[in-house]
Design a protein around this motif. Structure first.
Motif, PDB file in Angstrom:
ATOM      1  N   ASN A  43      31.737  39.252  51.588  1.00  0.00           N
ATOM      2  CA  ASN A  43      32.342  40.365  52.484  1.00  0.00           C
ATOM      3  C   ASN A  43      33.504  39.530  53.202  1.00  0.00           C
ATOM      4  O   ASN A  43      34.225  40.070  54.297  1.00  0.00           O
ATOM      5  N   ASP A  44      33.981  38.332  52.859  1.00  0.00           N
ATOM      6  CA  ASP A  44      34.986  37.752  53.409  1.00  0.00           C
ATOM      7  C   ASP A  44      34.857  37.421  54.870  1.00  0.00           C
ATOM      8  O   ASP A  44      35.747  36.951  55.780  1.00  0.00           O
ATOM      9  N   SER A  57      23.105  31.934  53.472  1.00  0.00           N
ATOM     10  CA  SER A  57      23.403  33.405  53.674  1.00  0.00           C
ATOM     11  C   SER A  57      24.472  33.184  55.078  1.00  0.00           C
ATOM     12  O   SER A  57      24.566  32.373  55.669  1.00  0.00           O
ATOM     13  N   CYS A  58      25.158  34.269  54.642  1.00  0.00           N
ATOM     14  CA  CYS A  58      26.249  34.519  55.744  1.00  0.00           C
ATOM     15  C   CYS A  58      25.612  34.673  57.204  1.00  0.00           C
ATOM     16  O   CYS A  58      25.111  35.670  57.436  1.00  0.00           O
ATOM     17  N   PRO A  59      26.062  33.784  58.193  1.00  0.00           N
ATOM     18  CA  PRO A  59      25.455  34.165  59.715  1.00  0.00           C
ATOM     19  C   PRO A  59      25.973  35.512  60.216  1.00  0.00           C
ATOM     20  O   PRO A  59      25.543  35.828  61.242  1.00  0.00           O
ATOM     21  N   THR A  60      27.136  35.877  59.798  1.00  0.00           N
ATOM     22  CA  THR A  60      27.679  37.178  60.178  1.00  0.00           C
ATOM     23  C   THR A  60      27.171  38.591  59.765  1.00  0.00           C
ATOM     24  O   THR A  60      26.832  39.387  60.444  1.00  0.00           O
ATOM     25  N   CYS A  61      27.044  38.748  58.427  1.00  0.00           N
ATOM     26  CA  CYS A  61      26.777  40.163  57.774  1.00  0.00           C
ATOM     27  C   CYS A  61      25.154  39.671  57.071  1.00  0.00           C
ATOM     28  O   CYS A  61      24.531  40.771  56.770  1.00  0.00           O
ATOM     29  N   GLY A  62      24.984  38.555  57.102  1.00  0.00           N
ATOM     30  CA  GLY A  62      23.390  38.335  56.248  1.00  0.00           C
ATOM     31  C   GLY A  62      23.402  38.351  54.865  1.00  0.00           C
ATOM     32  O   GLY A  62      22.504  38.237  54.322  1.00  0.00           O
ATOM     33  N   VAL A  75      17.760  36.283  43.699  1.00  0.00           N
ATOM     34  CA  VAL A  75      18.933  35.801  43.468  1.00  0.00           C
ATOM     35  C   VAL A  75      19.160  34.516  42.565  1.00  0.00           C
ATOM     36  O   VAL A  75      18.235  34.054  42.331  1.00  0.00           O
ATOM     37  N   LYS A  76      20.354  34.378  41.949  1.00  0.00           N
ATOM     38  CA  LYS A  76      20.366  33.057  41.048  1.00  0.00           C
ATOM     39  C   LYS A  76      20.837  31.959  41.934  1.00  0.00           C
ATOM     40  O   LYS A  76      22.143  31.794  42.219  1.00  0.00           O
ATOM     41  N   GLU A  77      19.846  31.205  42.052  1.00  0.00           N
ATOM     42  CA  GLU A  77      20.172  29.917  43.153  1.00  0.00           C
ATOM     43  C   GLU A  77      21.228  28.981  42.221  1.00  0.00           C
ATOM     44  O   GLU A  77      21.004  28.754  40.944  1.00  0.00           O
ATOM     45  N   GLY A  78      22.120  28.686  43.029  1.00  0.00           N
ATOM     46  CA  GLY A  78      23.123  27.755  42.327  1.00  0.00           C
ATOM     47  C   GLY A  78      24.454  28.377  41.828  1.00  0.00           C
ATOM     48  O   GLY A  78      25.430  27.990  41.640  1.00  0.00           O
ATOM     49  N   VAL A  79      24.276  29.845  41.547  1.00  0.00           N
ATOM     50  CA  VAL A  79      25.548  30.703  41.202  1.00  0.00           C
ATOM     51  C   VAL A  79      26.108  31.771  42.361  1.00  0.00           C
ATOM     52  O   VAL A  79      25.578  32.387  42.661  1.00  0.00           O
ATOM     53  N   SER A  80      27.198  31.247  42.798  1.00  0.00           N
ATOM     54  CA  SER A  80      27.621  31.721  43.964  1.00  0.00           C
ATOM     55  C   SER A  80      28.167  33.264  43.846  1.00  0.00           C
ATOM     56  O   SER A  80      28.802  33.466  42.812  1.00  0.00           O
ATOM     57  N   ALA A  81      27.962  34.015  44.729  1.00  0.00           N
ATOM     58  CA  ALA A  81      28.468  35.474  44.644  1.00  0.00           C
ATOM     59  C   ALA A  81      30.019  35.487  44.820  1.00  0.00           C
ATOM     60  O   ALA A  81      30.337  36.425  43.870  1.00  0.00           O
ATOM     61  N   LYS A  82      30.725  34.448  45.346  1.00  0.00           N
ATOM     62  CA  LYS A  82      32.386  34.595  45.370  1.00  0.00           C
ATOM     63  C   LYS A  82      32.589  33.401  45.449  1.00  0.00           C
ATOM     64  O   LYS A  82      32.292  32.434  46.172  1.00  0.00           O
ATOM     65  N   SER A 194      39.890  35.869  44.518  1.00  0.00           N
ATOM     66  CA  SER A 194      39.674  36.945  43.556  1.00  0.00           C
ATOM     67  C   SER A 194      38.116  37.374  43.951  1.00  0.00           C
ATOM     68  O   SER A 194      37.358  36.940  44.592  1.00  0.00           O
ATOM     69  N   GLY A 195      37.946  38.794  43.614  1.00  0.00           N
ATOM     70  CA  GLY A 195      36.706  39.521  43.976  1.00  0.00           C
ATOM     71  C   GLY A 195      36.778  41.040  43.663  1.00  0.00           C
ATOM     72  O   GLY A 195      38.017  41.265  43.037  1.00  0.00           O
TER      73      GLY A 195
END
Length: 294
Positions: A43-44, A57-62, A75-82, A194-195
């Motif tokens: 979510n940038d 995890s993101c401290p802002t949006c979780g 979740v796939k540990e080690g594979v970043s969502a973005k 990118s996203g």
């Protein structure tokens, strides 16, 4: 892997072409062409760097740092969502000055430019001269670099996929002669954002690593060897302006480009009117600077 092996066999004996992609990357990094893969919140909200480097995890949006599996829960540990791709500009500035021809071109604006009061080069503009007045120590070293930043979004898949956005962020070097400024080899790609959606007003989060490097170049500088003059000096750089369309201007500057006061020049005096039937704001006086007979 197979392609590198085939090329090595195709060329003359004792050639030094790398035999693997890993070896090719090591060569590029030694030339100052390395890149960094920085994990980002989908979510940038933040970049996972500095104090957030080890966060999961993101401290802002979780939102989780890692990509979700198809079931949507795990979740796939080690594979970043973005991932944000960052190509640091400082090693490339250093490499430019190590080339004798390029080092000479980077001082063209001071040594070979025609100075007759006409606007022929960015060095003739008020923005350039104001930098010299505000920071005399910066202006006294004519090899210090003046930059322009350009960015815009596009869909690399054209009509095949509308749910994807790519924002390259590029730097343009204005010390060069006009016929070299816009050449592809001197246009420096620094970020690739990118996203599935465009960053919008959160683009400043993605620009953070580039801003840190630009601050270093402005405040402290870096030691660079000038191959043309065969001497070492402290290189600094300043960002003069940005180049973008109107929506991207709003994202970069934080100025609202919609509504009653959308014009950044007119501001309070923007000639705007709300059309109740179409439910849109229209700028009826946008032709007021043209002659009545236009």
């Amino acid at each position: 892997m197979d392609l590198f092996g085939f090329l090595k066999e195709l060329l003359l004996e004792d050639n030094e072409i790398p035999i693997s992609f890993y070896e090719a990357k090591k060569t590029l990094c030694s030339l100052g062409m390395q890149y960094e893969k920085i994990h980002a919140c989908p979510n940038d909200c933040i970049l996972y760097r500095n104090s957030f480097a080890d966060a999961k995890s993101c401290p802002t949006c979780g939102e989780s740092r890692w990509q979700k599996k198809r079931n949507g829960d795990d979740v796939k540990e080690g594979v970043s969502a973005k991932v944000l791709w960052y190509l640091p500009p400082i090693p490339r500035f250093i490499r430019l000055f190590r080339n004798t021809k390029h080092a000479k071109s980077l001082s063209w604006h001071a040594n070979e430019r025609i100075k007759d009061g006409k606007l022929r080069h960015p060095a003739d503009t008020l923005a350039w001269k104001r930098v010299d007045l505000k920071w005399p120590s910066f202006g006294n070293e004519y090899r210090n670099i003046r930059l322009g930043l350009s960015t815009d979004g596009f869909n690399p898949h054209a009509s095949l996929s509308s749910k994807y956005s790519c924002w390259p962020v590029m730097l343009v070097i204005y010390n060069l002669p006009p016929w070299l400024c816009m050449k592809r080899k001197f246009t420096i790609l620094t970020l690739l954002i990118s996203g599935p959606k465009q960053p919008g007003n959160d683009i400043d989060v993605n620009l953070a690593p580039l801003i840190d490097d630009l601050k270093t170049l402005l405040d402290e500088g870096v030691k660079v060897y000038d191959a043309y003059r065969q001497e070492e000096f402290n290189l600094r750089a300043v960002l003069l302006w940005t180049i973008n369309d109107f929506p991207a201007y709003g994202n970069l500057s934080g100025f609202s480009v919609k509504g009653y006061k959308a014009c950044p020049v007119c501001q309070e005096k923007t000639c705007s009117e709300y059309l109740k039937h179409s439910r849109k704001i229209c700028y009826m006086g946008h032709r007021k600077f043209l002659p009545n007979t236009h």
